[in-house]
Design an enzyme around this catalytic site. Structure first.
Site, PDB file in Angstrom:
ATOM      1  N   GLU A   1       1.044  -1.162   0.122  1.00 48.86           N
ATOM      2  CA  GLU A   1      -0.114  -0.056  -0.113  1.00 48.86           C
ATOM      3  C   GLU A   1       0.858   1.203  -0.019  1.00 48.86           C
ATOM      4  O   GLU A   1       1.861   1.410   0.646  1.00 48.86           O
ATOM      5  CB  GLU A   1      -0.926  -0.187   1.150  1.00 48.86           C
ATOM      6  CG  GLU A   1      -1.437   1.121   1.703  1.00 48.86           C
ATOM      7  CD  GLU A   1      -2.558   1.901   0.656  1.00 48.86           C
ATOM      8  OE1 GLU A   1      -3.428   0.937   0.134  1.00 48.86           O
ATOM      9  OE2 GLU A   1      -2.438   3.101   0.607  1.00 48.86           O
TER      10      GLU A   1
ATOM     11  N   ASP B   1      -6.712  -4.575  -5.421  1.00 47.03           N
ATOM     12  CA  ASP B   1      -8.149  -3.750  -5.362  1.00 47.03           C
ATOM     13  C   ASP B   1      -7.536  -2.268  -5.297  1.00 47.03           C
ATOM     14  O   ASP B   1      -7.595  -1.409  -4.448  1.00 47.03           O
ATOM     15  CB  ASP B   1      -8.324  -3.815  -3.875  1.00 47.03           C
ATOM     16  CG  ASP B   1      -9.752  -3.221  -3.511  1.00 47.03           C
ATOM     17  OD1 ASP B   1     -10.225  -2.431  -4.269  1.00 47.03           O
ATOM     18  OD2 ASP B   1     -10.100  -3.278  -2.299  1.00 47.03           O
TER      19      ASP B   1
ATOM     20  N   CYS C   1     -13.355  -0.881  -8.315  1.00 48.66           N
ATOM     21  CA  CYS C   1     -14.601   0.108  -8.012  1.00 48.66           C
ATOM     22  C   CYS C   1     -14.836   0.855  -9.569  1.00 48.66           C
ATOM     23  O   CYS C   1     -15.320   1.930  -9.340  1.00 48.66           O
ATOM     24  CB  CYS C   1     -14.079   0.928  -7.033  1.00 48.66           C
ATOM     25  SG  CYS C   1     -12.518   1.871  -7.168  1.00 48.66           S
TER      26      CYS C   1
END
Ligand code: SAH
Length: 460
Positions: A334, A388, A415
């Site tokens: 991340e 993701d 998304c």
């Protein structure tokens, strides 16, 4: 055909745009019509014409769409939050499935895959565990809390958002009375004066724990003990704090938090995994659907206890920790250092010892690992890779490394189905195939669509 401003045009709405506006065509010319939904036939007033398309708004509805319903929220049309409340929930779910399907087939050029119906909510209201209300003064000098109207910064009063928790109203009333009784002023963006900017409320849906954080334009909140005393009357109140933001900015939160009551966080669970949530930490806003989405990711990962898994774009480690319980080892990557600090803490409080986290760009960390292993003569591999990414999707450099690592399965949580489709196309051109696609409705009444995709390595 070209239209001029203020022309009135009859149009049939066939699609829904990125902001929930209705899209229709007249002689090949595209109209984006505010206030119209798919299936409506309307008279639309042109507000902004351009060469190939125009913006317009509904003047009157000629024939209502069979999917049209009355909005539940009285301010749905002025608030930008719920763009498609006037579409029945069933139609919303179908629209979201179709959007994913159309993007994967048209942009991705992929045809041979299974797509399921969108998993919706039994009750598509009251689902948000987080709300941020701006505070200001109305024309009469009264304190108001609500939301910003359209693209402006004037506040429309609304203390009971129908997708937020019912307790928000009581909390806002307490804050409002406290401000009035103690002569505490709301912040005024134009002058930079005044104290209270926003009220942030978070609630752990599993635990019932509540957090209230006042964002202030200053270092101190006068008579803060009185606020604490009143807020503690609310059942579940666990953390009360102030956040300092003295900048002239649209960013809601500043970096510094001062706790007035509690330990600085609330606790919540997704499935059996526990999370500590502070005012600044990222946490999915719809915990019920998050559980379903990550449950699907887990199902698609098909773990047996031995697998090596990479979770790229891992945030605070939500998916990583969900998978770690059933995997051999999980590596999370991340870009935001604070999120990784939360991820490590979340691993600790869950006694999860087989998850390791790295700060950096997924498209740098993974290729670097791979290159280093190759220098040592090893071929680095993984059983499952989960991604993701944010809306812009994955970097090609990352996709190449995934292809080189040859995981048996890739689980893509997305998304934005347009960038998803682009990335799937790339992987499908390199020995992967799309097995199945599951859209999950994380934002009922909003236009955003989330889905999870299972890809598997093509056996030669
Ligand atoms: N899986 C997480 C969050 C996903 S949102 C969860 O469920 O909580 C996407 C995340 O990608 C964000 O946390 C964002 O900070 C991060 N991100 C954005 N660009 C990135 C990059 N290039 N490399 C790694 N992480 C990135």
């Amino acid at each position: 055909m070209n239209f001029k401003k203020n022309d009135l045009v009859e149009v049939t709405i066939e699609d829904c745009g990125v902001n929930g506006e209705g899209i229709g065509k007249v002689d090949g010319y595209t109209l984006f019509v505010k206030g119209a939904i798919m299936g409506d036939v309307v008279n639309a007033r042109i507000t902004k014409p351009t060469k190939n398309y125009a913006y317009a708004r509904v003047e009157n509805i000629i024939t209502e769409s069979k999917d049209r319903v009355a909005a539940t929220c009285p301010v749905a049309s002025s608030c930008g939050g719920c763009q498609i409340q006037e579409m029945s929930y069933k139609a919303q779910l179908e629209f979201k499935r179709n959007k994913v399907f159309n993007n994967i087939t048209r942009i991705g050029g992929i045809t041979d895959f299974k797509i399921h119906d969108t998993i919706g909510m039994d009750n598509p209201f009251r689902y948000r565990n987080k709300s941020q209300y701006p505070v200001g003064l109305d024309k009469n000098g009264e304190i108001v809390m609500g939301f910003y109207a359209g693209r402006t910064h004037s506040i429309i009063p609304c203390d009971d958002c129908v997708i937020g928790d019912e307790i928000n109203k009581d909390i806002l009333n307490i804050v409002k009375s406290f401000m009035k009784e103690n002569n505490i002023t709301p912040y005024d963006e134009t002058t930079g004066k005044g104290l209270v900017r926003h009220v942030l409320i978070r609630k752990g849906f599993k635990t019932g724990e509540i957090m209230v954080c006042l964002v202030i334009n200053g270092k101190n909140l006068p008579n803060k003990e009185k606020l604490v005393e009143s807020l503690l009357k609310i059942t579940g109140m666990t953390s009360i704090s102030i956040n300092i933001n003295t900048e002239n900015t649209n960013v809601i939160l500043g970096q510094r938090v001062i706790d007035l009551y509690g330990e600085g966080y609330i606790t919540d669970y997704i499935g059996l995994v526990k999370f500590h949530i502070s005012p600044l930490s990222f946490y999915q806003v719809n915990p019920i659907q998050t559980h379903i989405l990550y449950g699907k990711a887990l199902e698609y990962a098909a773990l047996t206890g031995k697998e090596i898994v990479w979770d790229l774009y891992c945030g605070v480690g939500t998916i990583s920790l969900f998978l770690a319980k059933l995997a051999g080892k999980v590596y999370g990557v991340e870009i935001i250092p604070e999120a990784i600090a939360d991820a490590k803490n979340n691993a600790k409080i869950n006694n999860i010892g087989n998850a390791e986290f790295f700060v950096g760009k997924a498209e740098e960390v993974l290729p670097d690992f791979y290159a280093r292993e190759q220098e040592k003569g090893n071929h680095m591999t993984a059983d499952v890779i989960v991604v993701d990414p944010p809306r812009k999707g994955c970097d090609e450099k990352l996709l190449w490394t995934i292809i080189k690592m040859q995981p048996k399965r890739v689980v893509y949580v997305s998304c934005d189905s347009a960038t998803l489709a682009r990335d799937l196309k790339f992987l499908c051109g390199n020995e992967y195939r799309v097995v199945e696609v599951q859209p999950v409705d994380m934002f009922p009444h909003g236009v955003h669509v989330e889905c999870v995709v299972l890809m598997s390595k093509v056996q030669k």
